[in-house]
Write an enzyme that holds these catalytic residues in place. Structure first.
Site, PDB file in Angstrom:
ATOM      1  N   HIS A  13      -2.984  -4.153  -6.476  1.00 44.31           N
ATOM      2  CA  HIS A  13      -4.119  -4.626  -5.677  1.00 44.31           C
ATOM      3  C   HIS A  13      -5.032  -5.504  -6.534  1.00 44.31           C
ATOM      4  O   HIS A  13      -5.063  -5.361  -7.758  1.00 44.31           O
ATOM      5  CB  HIS A  13      -4.899  -3.433  -5.119  1.00 44.31           C
ATOM      6  CG  HIS A  13      -4.069  -2.517  -4.282  1.00 44.31           C
ATOM      7  ND1 HIS A  13      -3.455  -1.389  -4.801  1.00 44.31           N
ATOM      8  CD2 HIS A  13      -3.726  -2.573  -2.972  1.00 44.31           C
ATOM      9  CE1 HIS A  13      -2.776  -0.786  -3.834  1.00 44.31           C
ATOM     10  NE2 HIS A  13      -2.913  -1.477  -2.720  1.00 44.31           N
ATOM     11  N   HIS A  72     -11.935  -1.392  -7.349  1.00 43.56           N
ATOM     12  CA  HIS A  72     -12.407  -2.000  -6.083  1.00 43.56           C
ATOM     13  C   HIS A  72     -13.896  -1.774  -5.838  1.00 43.56           C
ATOM     14  O   HIS A  72     -14.470  -2.385  -4.932  1.00 43.56           O
ATOM     15  CB  HIS A  72     -11.651  -1.425  -4.882  1.00 43.56           C
ATOM     16  CG  HIS A  72     -10.191  -1.721  -4.874  1.00 43.56           C
ATOM     17  ND1 HIS A  72      -9.680  -2.981  -5.047  1.00 43.56           N
ATOM     18  CD2 HIS A  72      -9.102  -0.903  -4.699  1.00 43.56           C
ATOM     19  CE1 HIS A  72      -8.352  -2.933  -4.992  1.00 43.56           C
ATOM     20  NE2 HIS A  72      -7.977  -1.686  -4.789  1.00 43.56           N
ATOM     21  N   ASP A  76      -2.608  -3.706 -11.726  1.00 47.14           N
ATOM     22  CA  ASP A  76      -2.450  -2.939 -10.482  1.00 47.14           C
ATOM     23  C   ASP A  76      -1.986  -3.897  -9.381  1.00 47.14           C
ATOM     24  O   ASP A  76      -2.286  -5.083  -9.413  1.00 47.14           O
ATOM     25  CB  ASP A  76      -3.811  -2.320 -10.121  1.00 47.14           C
ATOM     26  CG  ASP A  76      -3.748  -1.367  -8.945  1.00 47.14           C
ATOM     27  OD1 ASP A  76      -3.721  -0.149  -9.164  1.00 47.14           O
ATOM     28  OD2 ASP A  76      -3.734  -1.846  -7.785  1.00 47.14           O
ATOM     29  N   ASP A  88       1.267   0.809  -9.002  1.00 43.70           N
ATOM     30  CA  ASP A  88       1.648   0.581  -7.606  1.00 43.70           C
ATOM     31  C   ASP A  88       2.369  -0.751  -7.405  1.00 43.70           C
ATOM     32  O   ASP A  88       2.711  -1.101  -6.272  1.00 43.70           O
ATOM     33  CB  ASP A  88       0.443   0.736  -6.663  1.00 43.70           C
ATOM     34  CG  ASP A  88      -0.838   0.191  -7.216  1.00 43.70           C
ATOM     35  OD1 ASP A  88      -0.788  -0.563  -8.207  1.00 43.70           O
ATOM     36  OD2 ASP A  88      -1.919   0.517  -6.671  1.00 43.70           O
TER      37      ASP A  88
HETATM   38  C1  9RB Z   1      -7.160  -0.856   5.882  1.00 49.47           C
HETATM   39  C2  9RB Z   1      -6.734   0.318   5.342  1.00 49.47           C
HETATM   40  C3  9RB Z   1      -6.409   0.600   1.803  1.00 49.47           C
HETATM   41  C4  9RB Z   1      -5.080   0.835   1.473  1.00 49.47           C
HETATM   42  C5  9RB Z   1      -4.702   0.986   0.150  1.00 49.47           C
HETATM   43  C6  9RB Z   1      -5.626   0.897  -0.846  1.00 49.47           C
HETATM   44  C7  9RB Z   1      -5.173   1.039  -2.246  1.00 49.47           C
HETATM   45  C8  9RB Z   1      -5.966   0.916  -3.270  1.00 49.47           C
HETATM   46  C9  9RB Z   1      -5.467   0.898  -4.628  1.00 49.47           C
HETATM   47  C10 9RB Z   1      -6.935   0.655  -0.519  1.00 49.47           C
HETATM   48  C11 9RB Z   1      -7.326   0.526   0.806  1.00 49.47           C
HETATM   49  C12 9RB Z   1      -6.940   1.285   6.318  1.00 49.47           C
HETATM   50  C13 9RB Z   1      -7.179  -2.204   5.228  1.00 49.47           C
HETATM   51  C14 9RB Z   1      -6.676   2.739   6.145  1.00 49.47           C
HETATM   52  O1  9RB Z   1      -4.480   1.467  -5.027  1.00 49.47           O
HETATM   53  N1  9RB Z   1      -6.104   0.175  -5.507  1.00 49.47           N
HETATM   54  O2  9RB Z   1      -5.648  -0.003  -6.751  1.00 49.47           O
HETATM   55  N2  9RB Z   1      -6.860   0.414   3.100  1.00 49.47           N
HETATM   56  N3  9RB Z   1      -6.211   0.547   4.119  1.00 49.47           N
HETATM   57  N4  9RB Z   1      -7.405   0.714   7.403  1.00 49.47           N
HETATM   58  N5  9RB Z   1      -7.548  -0.581   7.164  1.00 49.47           N
HETATM   59  C15 9RB Z   1      -8.054  -1.532   8.125  1.00 49.47           C
HETATM   60 ZN    ZN Z   2      -3.732  -0.322  -6.483  1.00 51.35          ZN
END
Ligand code: 9RB
Ligand code: ZN
Length: 368
Positions: free
Chosen positions: A179, A140, A177, A265
């Site tokens: 995501h 990311h 993944d 995931d």
């Molecule tokens: C958001 C939040 C996230 C949640 C999960 C991931 C996983 C990443 C991964 C990344 C960010 C929060 C959108 C907290 O495994 N990548 O491969 N964000 N979560 N607050 N908000 C508004």
């Molecule tokens: Zn992921």
């Protein structure tokens, strides 16, 4: 098959702090717990490799730190300096939803560098393929900032290293993944030297990215393939997406190296993802990629670890992939497989086929 493995204890020392899964505690209603991206899923993956007996049959590669020049092939100097400064001054939140702890800069350099060390071993024919269990994850992170638990975009840094140091012209990325691999996508957005393919849960994270219509631009137009599968997709959808889109795209592109940002995931037991992959599914798609790598680029394929948050299940998914890469089947059985395979909706569903058909159109239109 000689399979390389990268792991280092310091990967587990990158401190993401406390949270309720992903939401920081507020001291009122949200009780503190370990952050989803804590070291345990990865340590347990490594531990299961050891307990299964596979560990000593792998070729262990000592990671090295990436150099600043390696990072700057993908990231801005401002981003690098920001991480370095934060890491040396107590850490904190940075970019989008990413925590940098004390010393995380050095660990992130060792994470990216783990891939570079593995690339050197694969390119020197010391090993055939490999799995790099690196942390922090990378897919990311964008040019200017950390994002989604990722500090530097490991996969893209590895790809740029191959193009630059080894004079390659075509590197393919297959990100399974759950995501969307937005960092890798951005790094090769206008460049046909990287074919970026991502299968992910539709509108999950980042929620506004990863659509089929996002093709890349300029020289990169058509060299970015997104397959945003609906929530609930299982092994039938993944295998079909690989058969109909990923593998044909690879044969058309003829990569000289395949990099797989590998998160678990999308598994049926992940606390964040809403997909239903299981170990047999991961074995199948690994096998398909290995066959393509064998036909196209002397078997050169490297997995780099990304997400996967089920402490219980991530290790079995990882073992399944490393077993497949090495061609060694240990006597460890996946104790969850029957449960996952028996879930309703494991077979391909019409809405999933529809997305796969759309992605196939991109391959047919742009890749010759
Ligand atoms: C958001 C939040 C996230 C949640 C999960 C991931 C996983 C990443 C991964 C990344 C960010 C929060 C959108 C907290 O495994 N990548 O491969 N964000 N979560 N607050 N908000 C508004
Ligand atoms: Zn992921």
């Amino acid at each position: 098959m000689k399979t390389a493995f990268v792991w280092h204890e310091s990967y587990a020392w990158h401190n993401t702090g406390n949270a309720a899964l992903i939401i920081p505690s507020d001291g009122k209603s949200i009780q503190s717990d370990t952050h989803a991206e804590d070291p345990e899923t990865k340590r347990r993956f490594r531990n299961l490799l050891e307990m299964s007996g596979l560990y000593p049959q792998l070729t262990h590669i000592l990671p090295r730190m990436a150099t600043e020049a390696d990072i700057l092939r993908v990231h801005s100097i401002e981003h690098l300096e920001n991480i370095k400064h934060l890491s040396a001054n107590g850490g904190g939140e940075t970019g989008i939803l990413t925590v940098v702890g004390n010393g995380s800069y050095e660990i992130a350099m060792l994470s990216a560098g783990g891939l570079l060390a593995m690339i050197d071993a694969i390119m020197a024919d010391e090993v055939d393929n490999g799995y790099a269990l690196v942390r922090p994850p990378g897919h990311h992170a964008t040019r200017n900032q950390a994002e989604g638990f990722c500090i530097f975009c490991n996969s893209a840094i590895a790809g740029r290293y191959l193009l630059d140091k080894y004079d390659l012209n075509r590197v393919a990325f297959v990100d399974w993944d759950v995501h969307h691999g937005n960092g890798t996508e951005e790094a090769f957005w206008d460049d046909d030297k990287g074919l970026t393919i991502s299968t992910h849960q539709d509108r999950f994270y980042p929620a506004d990215r990863g659509f089929v219509e996002q093709l890349g631009e300029g020289k990169g137009e058509g060299y970015n393939i997104n397959i945003p599968l609906p929530p609930g997709s299982g092994v039938g959808a993944y295998v079909k997406a690989f058969e109909q889109v990923v593998i044909p795209a690879l044969y058309k592109y003829r990569p000289e190296f395949i990099i797989v940002p590998s998160g678990f995931d999308a598994s049926a037991f992940d606390p964040l993802g809403r997909m239903m992959m299981h170990t047999d599914g991961y074995r199948q798609i690994t096998q398909m990629l290995m066959k393509a790598a064998e036909d196209l680029c002397d078997g050169r394929i490297m997995m780099c670890h990304e997400g996967g948050y089920s402490r219980a299940y991530t290790p079995f998914c990882g073992l399944a992939v490393v077993e497949t890469l090495s061609g060694i089947r240990t006597d460890v059985e996946d104790p969850f497989l029957e449960l996952a395979a028996g879930m309703g909706g494991q077979s391909l569903q019409p809405a999933q086929q529809n997305v796969i058909d759309q992605a196939e159109q991109v391959v047919n239109k742009y890749l010759k």
